[in-house]
Design a protein around this motif. Structure first.
Motif: not given
Lengths: 360, 342
Positions: A308-310, A327
């Motif tokens: 997962x980014x962010x 996301x």
């Protein structure tokens, strides 16, 4: 092995049964005091400038649990997973009415708990108990173990005699694997794992139907966590208990749950059986959460690529459309404008996604 | 050992240079009013250049105290002795005068703690906190320190680095704070980073991001990492070599693939069997009966004997010794017997 088959049997049977708990359109809004925090400071994606993407919910309001519906069947364990702020613990508190819901219904054996007058709710509560995360702060340090376990028996006046209560306490201590010799000791004399057993004995005292385990093993060492997980499973089989098991560690939730609901920003984004969730996740958030969990062996390094980014956006500025669209790796235009409802994708799986994974 | 075959490049790196950290027979005691309690005893291991060594253990294993002892941040009533504790082959960390030690701390050896909120100064902007070691150790000008700080903020994946420079810790999320901690620790490009449960307080998605960041920094800067954790998953994800601690001692040391393929010490085996895994469905987890002995009541023989399914008579009588030297080590009579027999 036989136990495994029985178990499978009991889950298929369970789905034909009446649910123990039915949650419908449950919502909890909190009113915030003080000035609104600056929205942009936290948004790490740098998308804060793109205000069009965000729906400003009405001023000073935070929707912690947002219109969720699900069922829990007798004798099963429903796992509830999600990151901090996803609404897992709030959901549990709303079901037990430790918090009052803003709207929605919670049926317990067909009776809407949210409409019960306080007196009746209090009586009903003996059927539903809770085991907390921190066994250090959830036990009164000035009470002896015996008194802690006895307290619910006194409050609900189920056993009139002191003698009867004492016997029940000793019996409960034996059930959870605590030596009855410890009955007059204080909580500080016990280790974390033993304290969690005290909490479990207290929860069992009134023969409840439902136990909510809120991160009940998260603070324990691995070997102690295993002891407590085994104990919970044993007690479930023995007393036909229903569990709602809240956790952030996926391996423990996987181990104990029959079905699992994944929450994100106050919504259920996917709910399905344990194996279907882990083998064939439908919601991109579920997939990302599974891939973020550390591997169980170095041989599996690099096999989990969809990190997962962010971070989770702040609850008071949830995105328009799908809450996960900021996301999501598979985001499309539709996700930014239209919120996907939770819908059935198979006999068991429900997900709230316009474009579920591996689905035609 | 077959263990090293998996990591040929690792081997070359460690053989060319002296190890970044060599610890031999480390012992740490705390003086009380009239007695002293030994919490770490006979701990030996090395960290090679560019290597990630994981120390895994449960509460009371002494893993964190060991790391504080190396970093030199124990309270004044702690007594640290060792037959050898060398940093980069040159600095004797046991006998180093505090003035010289301060020149290493935050420059050559730095540390990341579990709880970033209590480790950061709440009254100082995060930029100033990152710049502090640059000003102190490298005597950089304010301007130059700021430039390097913004660079450091970018390298740990903080967006809008210039704006974040003047933020305070409470304005940032847990994951961002841990990135700031890592930026402070790495800004002077240390040879050794000690990370004490760096992801324990974080959500899984943020944990994955921080672990990925640490892997990237190791790859790009060649910093060695000593990673302290209770989580075998973090070890499986990050470590090259693993030191397993129990009740203040090292009970096993092995290369990471070897350890997961074939754990030797009964404690390591039990620890692995009691960890739930998402790849397998089990009715029951193996659990370790009993609890870790307290430092004041350490048994005379093997410290794990009372909980060990394989305990023999000798185990409660005499403590097993660890074979020093290269390769895997196991503090267990089962293996000592084997070695004397052959």
């Amino acid at each position: 092995m036989t136990e495994a088959i029985e178990h499978l049997h009991s889950t298929t049977e369970a789905s034909a049964q009446e649910p123990l708990i039915t949650v419908r359109h449950l919502t909890k809004k909190f009113t915030l005091r003080g000035p609104r925090p600056k929205a942009s400071a936290k948004d790490e994606q740098g998308k804060a400038s793109d205000q069009a993407q965000e729906r400003q919910s009405p001023r000073n309001e935070l929707v912690a649990v947002n219109n969720i519906s699900f069922d829990v069947y007798p004798g099963e364990t429903l796992g509830l997973v999600g990151e901090s702020g996803s609404g897992k613990s709030t959901t549990a508190a709303l079901i037990l009415r430790l918090l009052e819901a803003t709207s929605g219904e919670v049926y317990f054996e067909g009776q809407n708990l949210l409409e019960l007058p306080p007196q009746e709710m209090r009586r009903r509560r003996r059927d539903m108990q809770m085991v907390f995360q921190d066994p250090f702060s959830s036990l009164n340090p000035r009470m002896r173990v015996g008194e802690i376990i006895e307290e619910p028996l006194r409050t609900h006046r189920t056993l009139p005699t002191r003698r009867g209560r004492r016997d029940r306490v000793l019996d409960l201590m034996d059930t959870v694997g605590l030596s009855p010799d410890f009955v007059d000791r204080f909580p500080h004399e016990f280790s974390g794992g033993q304290r969690q057993r005290i909490g479990i004995a207290r929860a069992l005292a009134l023969n409840p139907k439902l136990i909510v385990c809120d991160e009940a093993v998260s603070a324990l060492d691995v070997s102690i966590q295993a002891q407590v997980l085994n104990l919970l499973k044993k007690l479930q089989a023995e007393f036909n208990l229903t569990y709602i098991f809240i956790g952030h560690g996926l391996p423990a939730v996987h181990h104990i749950s029959d079905r699992i609901a994944v929450m994100y920003l106050g919504k259920i984004v996917e709910i399905t059986t344990r194996d279907s969730l882990f083998d064939d996740p439908k919601h991109p958030y579920t997939k990302a959460l599974l891939d973020s969990s550390p591997v169980s062996s170095p041989e599996l390094r690099g096999s989990q690529d969809e990190l997962l980014e962010g971070e989770v956006p702040s609850l008071d500025i949830t995105p328009r459309g799908c809450p996960f669209n900021t996301r999501c790796l598979y985001v499309q235009d539709r996700c930014r404008s239209e919120e996907p409802p939770l819908r059935s994708l198979s006999d068991t799986a429900q997900a709230a996604c316009h474009f579920p994974l591996n689905h035609n | 050992m077959t263990a090293t075959a998996d990591f040929p490049q690792q081997r070359i790196m460690t053989e060319k240079h002296p190890p970044v950290l060599e610890v031999e027979k480390l012992q740490i005691s705390f003086r009380g009013d009239d007695s002293s309690t030994t919490v770490v005893e006979d701990v030996s291991f090395t960290v090679g250049r560019g290597e990630v060594v994981g120390i895994v253990g449960e509460s009371g294993s002494g893993k964190s105290v060991t790391s504080y002892g190396i970093m030199g941040v124990l309270p004044p009533n702690a007594e640290v002795t060792a037959s050898k504790m060398f940093f980069a082959g040159a600095h004797d960390l046991v006998r180093l005068p505090s003035k010289k030690r301060r020149r290493l701390q935050g420059k050559e050896i730095s540390m990341v703690f579990q709880e970033p909120l209590t480790s950061l100064n709440p009254l100082m902007s995060v930029g100033k906190q990152i710049a502090e070691p640059l000003r102190y150790h490298e005597k950089l000008s304010r301007k130059e320190a700021k430039r390097r700080t913004v660079e450091a903020l970018r390298s740990v994946g903080i967006p809008r680095a210039e704006q974040t420079y003047s933020s305070y810790p409470h304005e940032l999320s847990g994951g961002m704070r841990q990135r700031i901690m890592i930026a402070i620790a790495l800004v002077c490009e240390p040879q050794l980073l000690i990370a004490d449960e760096p992801t324990t307080a974080l959500d899984v998605s943020v944990e994955a991001q921080i672990l990925r960041l640490m892997k990237k920094l190791r790859r790009t800067t060649g910093t060695s990492i000593l990673l302290i954790t209770h989580d075998l998953g973090v070890i499986a994800e990050m470590a090259d070599r693993v030191v397993v601690m129990y009740a203040g001692q090292v009970v096993e040391e092995a290369e990471v693939y070897e350890l997961f393929r074939e754990p030797r010490h009964p404690y390591t085996k039990a620890l692995m069997a009691s960890t739930p895994k998402i790849e397998e469905v089990r009715d029951e987890l193996e659990s370790i009966p009993g609890a870790v002995p307290t430092p004041s009541k350490m048994p005379t023989g093997c410290r794990f004997a009372a909980r060990c399914p394989k305990a023999m008579e000798i185990c409660s009588e005499r403590p097993p010794e660890v074979e020093l030297g290269s390769g895997a080590k196991t503090r267990c009579w089962l293996y000592a017997e084997q070695e004397t027999g052959s």
